[in-house]
Write a protein that holds these residues in place. Structure first.
Motif, short mmCIF file in Angstrom:
data_model
loop_
_atom_site.label_atom_id
_atom_site.label_comp_id
_atom_site.label_asym_id
_atom_site.label_seq_id
_atom_site.Cartn_x
_atom_site.Cartn_y
_atom_site.Cartn_z
N TYR A 41 38.74 31.66 42.96
CA TYR A 41 37.81 32.60 43.25
C TYR A 41 38.21 33.92 42.94
N GLY A 42 39.38 34.31 43.05
CA GLY A 42 39.85 35.53 42.61
C GLY A 42 39.60 35.98 40.97
N LEU A 43 39.94 34.78 40.51
CA LEU A 43 39.83 34.93 38.90
C LEU A 43 38.43 34.99 38.60
N VAL A 44 37.76 34.28 39.08
CA VAL A 44 36.08 34.21 38.92
C VAL A 44 35.49 35.34 39.28
N TYR A 45 36.02 35.94 40.29
CA TYR A 45 35.12 37.36 40.99
C TYR A 45 35.50 38.48 40.08
N ILE A 85 38.79 25.79 32.97
CA ILE A 85 37.57 25.16 33.41
C ILE A 85 36.96 26.70 33.96
N ALA A 86 37.86 27.32 34.71
CA ALA A 86 37.11 28.38 35.56
C ALA A 86 36.95 29.52 34.72
N GLN A 115 38.31 39.84 47.25
CA GLN A 115 38.34 39.81 45.79
C GLN A 115 39.62 39.15 45.31
N GLY A 116 40.10 38.23 46.13
CA GLY A 116 41.29 37.69 45.63
C GLY A 116 42.60 38.18 46.10
N ILE A 161 43.13 40.04 33.19
CA ILE A 161 43.33 39.34 34.53
C ILE A 161 44.27 38.30 34.44
N LEU A 162 44.26 37.33 33.46
CA LEU A 162 45.18 36.30 33.37
C LEU A 162 46.46 36.95 33.20
#
Length: 236
Positions: A41-45, A85-86, A115-116, A161-162
């Motif tokens: 969720y944090g990554l996607v957000y 996938i995310a 926000q993760g 981010i990654l």
């Protein structure tokens, strides 16, 4: 030898979990959700910047994980596969958003806790190290970095981010984004430079008050010129 044994043990443990997932074990799926839901969720957000879209996309990610588990053969780690996938789903969602919803304005307040997690805090924002994420000391600065991060274009933002938030290796990022190591490093460099450039004016404005070291300005060249019989110092 200890690291090798640990790595082998981790692979064997993951293989056992994957086997349970493929067999439809509810306990294994509960473990998967507990282990990966918040970080995904944090990554996607951070890619989408909208809480509702991030929540919907995270659900889609796990649906694809559950449905696609039978096709997972261990060529990469389970974590890398899920993150791939995310990133793919979030990127698709973002493209869809720009095509269909870019003219709309979200009325949902930003929930910092949703926000993760916070970005890591360090002593200063701008110094000789590579990443601005390493240098945050104040909540105000953290929020500003989050705000400016949203404006860094893709694919540089996802790479930032990654690497800087998820602390993944270059190799893992290359697997997730399905590009070469050279491309990962190039994207990371350009993303970091873009973010630092966006933050430079802000830090020069508030850095002293917050106790932050501001970016060094280029050294001025000094020369001497004779004017009216007197030697004057000229700065350029």
């Amino acid at each position: 030898m200890g690291d090798l044994a640990s790595a082998i043990g981790a692979r064997e443990q993951e293989a056992a979990i994957v086997a349970e997932l493929k067999a439809g074990s509810e306990d294994a799926y509960s473990w998967l959700i507990g282990e990966f839901h918040q970080p995904i969720y944090g990554l996607v957000y951070r890619i989408l910047t909208d809480p509702a879209d991030a929540a919907d996309t995270t659900q889609e990610v796990f649906l694809k994980v559950f449905r696609g588990m039978k096709h997972f053969h261990g060529e990469s780690s389970l974590k890398t596969w899920i993150y791939r996938i995310a990133v793919h789903e979030a990127s698709n969602r973002r493209r869809w958003w720009f095509r269909h919803k870019a003219h709309e304005t979200s009325m949902e307040p930003l929930d910092n806790d949703a926000q993760g997690g916070n970005l890591g805090a360090k002593e200063t924002l701008v110094d000789g190290r590579e990443s601005p994420f390493d240098n945050m000391a104040h909540e105000e600065v953290r929020l500003r970095v989050e705000q400016e991060l949203r404006k860094v274009p893709e694919p540089y933002r996802s790479t930032l981010i990654l690497r800087d938030l998820e602390e993944m290796s270059y190799e893992e990022i290359a697997e997730i984004t399905q590009v070469s190591l050279g491309t990962v490093k190039s994207r990371l460099t350009r993303g970091r430079e873009a973010l630092k450039k966006r933050l430079t004016g802000y830090i020069r404005e508030v850095g002293t008050g917050l106790g932050l070291r501001t970016p060094e300005e280029p050294e001025r060249c000094q020369s001497h010129r004779m004017v009216g019989g007197e030697e004057l110092e000229v700065t350029s």
